[in-house]
Design an enzyme around this catalytic site. Structure first.
Site, PDB file in Angstrom:
ATOM      1  N   ASN A   6       0.723  -1.378   0.014  1.00 17.71           N
ATOM      2  CA  ASN A   6      -0.026  -0.081  -0.098  1.00 17.71           C
ATOM      3  C   ASN A   6       0.831   1.268   0.140  1.00 17.71           C
ATOM      4  O   ASN A   6       1.700   1.451   0.981  1.00 17.71           O
ATOM      5  CB  ASN A   6      -0.884  -0.240   1.279  1.00 17.71           C
ATOM      6  N   ASP A   8      -0.022   4.489  -0.158  1.00 14.11           N
ATOM      7  CA  ASP A   8      -0.662   5.584   0.367  1.00 14.11           C
ATOM      8  C   ASP A   8       0.141   6.847   0.967  1.00 14.11           C
ATOM      9  O   ASP A   8       0.031   7.939   0.651  1.00 14.11           O
ATOM     10  CB  ASP A   8      -1.805   5.494   1.311  1.00 14.11           C
ATOM     11  N   HIS A   9       1.106   6.258   1.674  1.00 13.48           N
ATOM     12  CA  HIS A   9       1.972   7.116   2.399  1.00 13.48           C
ATOM     13  C   HIS A   9       3.175   7.666   1.665  1.00 13.48           C
ATOM     14  O   HIS A   9       4.027   8.733   2.114  1.00 13.48           O
ATOM     15  CB  HIS A   9       2.387   6.558   3.878  1.00 13.48           C
ATOM     16  N   ARG A  17       4.164  18.632   1.749  1.00 14.41           N
ATOM     17  CA  ARG A  17       4.918  20.099   1.223  1.00 14.41           C
ATOM     18  C   ARG A  17       4.238  20.525  -0.135  1.00 14.41           C
ATOM     19  O   ARG A  17       5.044  21.548  -0.448  1.00 14.41           O
ATOM     20  CB  ARG A  17       6.480  19.645   0.976  1.00 14.41           C
ATOM     21  N   HIS A  42      -5.550   3.879  -1.661  1.00 16.84           N
ATOM     22  CA  HIS A  42      -6.725   4.213  -1.373  1.00 16.84           C
ATOM     23  C   HIS A  42      -7.015   5.774  -1.600  1.00 16.84           C
ATOM     24  O   HIS A  42      -6.460   6.698  -1.241  1.00 16.84           O
ATOM     25  CB  HIS A  42      -6.630   4.021   0.102  1.00 16.84           C
ATOM     26  N   ARG A  44      -9.231   8.352  -1.062  1.00 14.03           N
ATOM     27  CA  ARG A  44     -10.064   8.970  -0.033  1.00 14.03           C
ATOM     28  C   ARG A  44     -11.099  10.139  -0.387  1.00 14.03           C
ATOM     29  O   ARG A  44     -10.387  10.891  -1.166  1.00 14.03           O
ATOM     30  CB  ARG A  44      -9.604   9.294   1.205  1.00 14.03           C
ATOM     31  N   ARG A  48      -6.591  13.083   1.078  1.00 17.38           N
ATOM     32  CA  ARG A  48      -5.483  13.210   1.720  1.00 17.38           C
ATOM     33  C   ARG A  48      -4.309  12.731   1.378  1.00 17.38           C
ATOM     34  O   ARG A  48      -3.187  13.206   1.731  1.00 17.38           O
ATOM     35  CB  ARG A  48      -5.854  12.996   3.446  1.00 17.38           C
ATOM     36  N   HIS A  49      -4.248  11.719   0.665  1.00 16.63           N
ATOM     37  CA  HIS A  49      -3.050  11.087   0.081  1.00 16.63           C
ATOM     38  C   HIS A  49      -2.872  10.891  -1.417  1.00 16.63           C
ATOM     39  O   HIS A  49      -2.742  11.435  -2.076  1.00 16.63           O
ATOM     40  CB  HIS A  49      -2.316   9.775   0.968  1.00 16.63           C
ATOM     41  N   GLU A  69      -8.641   0.559  -3.067  1.00 17.69           N
ATOM     42  CA  GLU A  69      -9.342   0.551  -1.892  1.00 17.69           C
ATOM     43  C   GLU A  69     -10.069   1.605  -1.798  1.00 17.69           C
ATOM     44  O   GLU A  69      -9.826   2.773  -2.110  1.00 17.69           O
ATOM     45  CB  GLU A  69      -8.023   0.422  -0.702  1.00 17.69           C
ATOM     46  N   THR A  99      -6.854   6.585  10.037  1.00 14.41           N
ATOM     47  CA  THR A  99      -6.598   5.665   9.283  1.00 14.41           C
ATOM     48  C   THR A  99      -7.703   4.549   9.295  1.00 14.41           C
ATOM     49  O   THR A  99      -8.647   4.822  10.352  1.00 14.41           O
ATOM     50  CB  THR A  99      -5.432   4.627   9.396  1.00 14.41           C
ATOM     51  N   THR A 100      -8.347   3.667   8.482  1.00 16.30           N
ATOM     52  CA  THR A 100      -9.206   2.718   8.642  1.00 16.30           C
ATOM     53  C   THR A 100      -9.363   2.214   9.566  1.00 16.30           C
ATOM     54  O   THR A 100      -8.329   1.442  10.102  1.00 16.30           O
ATOM     55  CB  THR A 100      -9.156   1.644   7.338  1.00 16.30           C
ATOM     56  N   GLU A 151     -11.175  -9.313   3.119  1.00 17.45           N
ATOM     57  CA  GLU A 151      -9.691  -8.577   3.639  1.00 17.45           C
ATOM     58  C   GLU A 151      -9.899  -8.813   5.199  1.00 17.45           C
ATOM     59  O   GLU A 151     -10.782  -7.963   5.607  1.00 17.45           O
ATOM     60  CB  GLU A 151      -9.162  -7.481   3.191  1.00 17.45           C
ATOM     61  N   HIS A 191      -3.466  -4.498   7.698  1.00 21.92           N
ATOM     62  CA  HIS A 191      -3.680  -3.343   8.681  1.00 21.92           C
ATOM     63  C   HIS A 191      -2.883  -3.660  10.022  1.00 21.92           C
ATOM     64  O   HIS A 191      -3.156  -4.711  10.740  1.00 21.92           O
ATOM     65  CB  HIS A 191      -5.149  -3.183   9.182  1.00 21.92           C
ATOM     66  N   GLY A 192      -1.802  -2.802   9.891  1.00 23.13           N
ATOM     67  CA  GLY A 192      -0.945  -2.790  11.253  1.00 23.13           C
ATOM     68  C   GLY A 192       0.106  -3.829  11.158  1.00 23.13           C
ATOM     69  O   GLY A 192       0.940  -4.285  12.326  1.00 23.13           O
ATOM     70  N   GLY A 214       1.378  -1.301   4.337  1.00 20.63           N
ATOM     71  CA  GLY A 214       1.690   0.039   4.003  1.00 20.63           C
ATOM     72  C   GLY A 214       2.622   0.913   4.850  1.00 20.63           C
ATOM     73  O   GLY A 214       3.792   0.655   4.720  1.00 20.63           O
ATOM     74  N   HIS A 215       1.999   0.848   5.998  1.00 17.86           N
ATOM     75  CA  HIS A 215       2.440   2.269   7.000  1.00 17.86           C
ATOM     76  C   HIS A 215       4.155   1.690   7.433  1.00 17.86           C
ATOM     77  O   HIS A 215       5.055   2.325   7.350  1.00 17.86           O
ATOM     78  CB  HIS A 215       1.938   2.466   8.009  1.00 17.86           C
TER      79      HIS A 215
HETATM   80  N1  PXP Z   1      -5.822  -2.827   4.469  1.00 23.67           N
HETATM   81  C1  PXP Z   1      -6.802  -1.729   4.375  1.00 23.67           C
HETATM   82  C2  PXP Z   1      -8.269  -2.132   4.086  1.00 23.67           C
HETATM   83  C3  PXP Z   1      -6.304  -0.618   5.272  1.00 23.67           C
HETATM   84  O1  PXP Z   1      -7.308   0.268   5.062  1.00 23.67           O
HETATM   85  C4  PXP Z   1      -5.118  -0.347   5.212  1.00 23.67           C
HETATM   86  C5  PXP Z   1      -4.529   1.083   5.556  1.00 23.67           C
HETATM   87  O2  PXP Z   1      -4.751   1.937   4.622  1.00 23.67           O
HETATM   88  C6  PXP Z   1      -4.153  -1.380   5.154  1.00 23.67           C
HETATM   89  C7  PXP Z   1      -4.595  -2.598   4.490  1.00 23.67           C
HETATM   90  C8  PXP Z   1      -2.693  -1.174   5.184  1.00 23.67           C
HETATM   91  O3  PXP Z   1      -2.517  -1.002   6.566  1.00 23.67           O
HETATM   92  P1  PXP Z   1      -1.193  -0.452   7.226  1.00 23.67           P
HETATM   93  O4  PXP Z   1      -0.707   0.957   6.604  1.00 23.67           O
HETATM   94  O5  PXP Z   1      -1.386  -0.522   8.725  1.00 23.67           O
HETATM   95  O6  PXP Z   1      -0.051  -1.437   6.698  1.00 23.67           O
END
Ligand code: PXP
Length: 244
Positions: A6, A8-9, A17, A42, A44, A48-49, A69, A99-100, A151, A191-192, A214-215
């Site tokens: 992912n 996004d970040h 910036r 994702h 949104r 935002r990203h 997403e 975040t979600t 998921e 997630h996480g 992602g993060h």
């Molecule tokens: N899956 C879904 C559905 C999410 O919303 C996210 C966060 O955007 C992720 C996976 C990835 O989560 P993380 O950034 O914590 O790895």
């Protein structure tokens, strides 16, 4: 099992910036070159990203799986149909959340998904994955809708504050994965997840098709670079391939 990154970040950093860099699609290419099976983004409502132009560029440049997403709004469904990614992951979206924060409440969304969302997306080949907490009822409702995949939300597992809580959540995830697989759906998770908790998840939870990360992966890449970081995740995945 496949690793989807992912990105996004990367866009979060760019937007901080208002500069043109770093470019999400460039990150996507490096991740794919390092072995990732695809890319998640994702879009949104508040942009935002990821921005609309990123979606166009990602669809054009990503060679593997594109996972769009999104919240199931009419605006997003319109963009989804134009984009035509491999799959869409439908998530709940709150304006105030960082975040979600959890899976879809399937009981609440069921009728709307059945009457509006699924028929619109089913006019295409795009696969549908529903982001759900590991609740049997949510899995059953996802199956009743004819979803291609679920998921499983791993955030509660990842953020558990004790070993007991973590193992209780792993048990729920395992049962949810078995149930979804029995119902003929693909099982994704996300997630996480990070380099420390991913091996624990993979040891216990079977039938995983894709993990979406992602993060933690983007954060580690600041120090290691995407090449080394993606490879470290793939190494973990290959170690647990026989469990999956
Ligand atoms: N899956 C879904 C559905 C999410 O919303 C996210 C966060 O955007 C992720 C996976 C990835 O989560 P993380 O950034 O914590 O790895």
């Amino acid at each position: 099992m496949k690793l989807l990154v992912n990105i996004d970040h990367v866009a979060t950093l760019r937007n901080a910036r208002g500069e043109g860099y770093p470019i999400p699609v460039e990150a996507a290419k490096v991740c794919e070159d390092a072995g990732a099976a695809g890319i998640v983004f994702h879009l949104r409502a508040d942009r935002r990203h990821i921005l609309d132009r990123d979606v166009v560029d990602l669809k054009k440049e990503v060679r593997g799986i594109t996972d769009f997403e999104m919240a199931a709004t009419e605006e997003m469904i319109g963009i989804l149909l134009q984009t035509n990614p491999t799959l869409c992951t439908l998530v709940p979206e709150g304006r105030e959340e960082l975040t979600t924060e959890g899976g879809l409440n399937m009981r609440t969304v069921y009728n709307d998904f059945k009457e509006r969302v699924f028929p619109e997306i089913r006019t295409t080949e795009i696969q549908i994955s529903l982001f759900v907490d590991p609740n049997p009822e949510d899995i059953e409702l996802a199956s009743k809708l004819g979803s291609d995949a679920v998921e499983l939300h791993t955030g509660t597992f990842a953020n558990a504050s004790s070993k007991e809580e973590m193992f209780a959540e792993l048990k729920r995830l395992k049962y949810a994965a078995e149930l979804a697989n029995d119902q003929g759906m693909k099982v994704n998770a996300g997630h996480g997840l990070n380099l420390e908790n991913l091996p624990v998840l993979l040891e216990v939870v079977p039938y995983l098709n894709e993990v979406s990360i992602g993060h933690a992966l983007i954060s580690k890449s600041l120090f290691w670079g995407f090449q080394k970081t993606v490879k470290a995740y793939l190494e973990i995945i290959s170690l647990y391939q026989d469990v999956q």
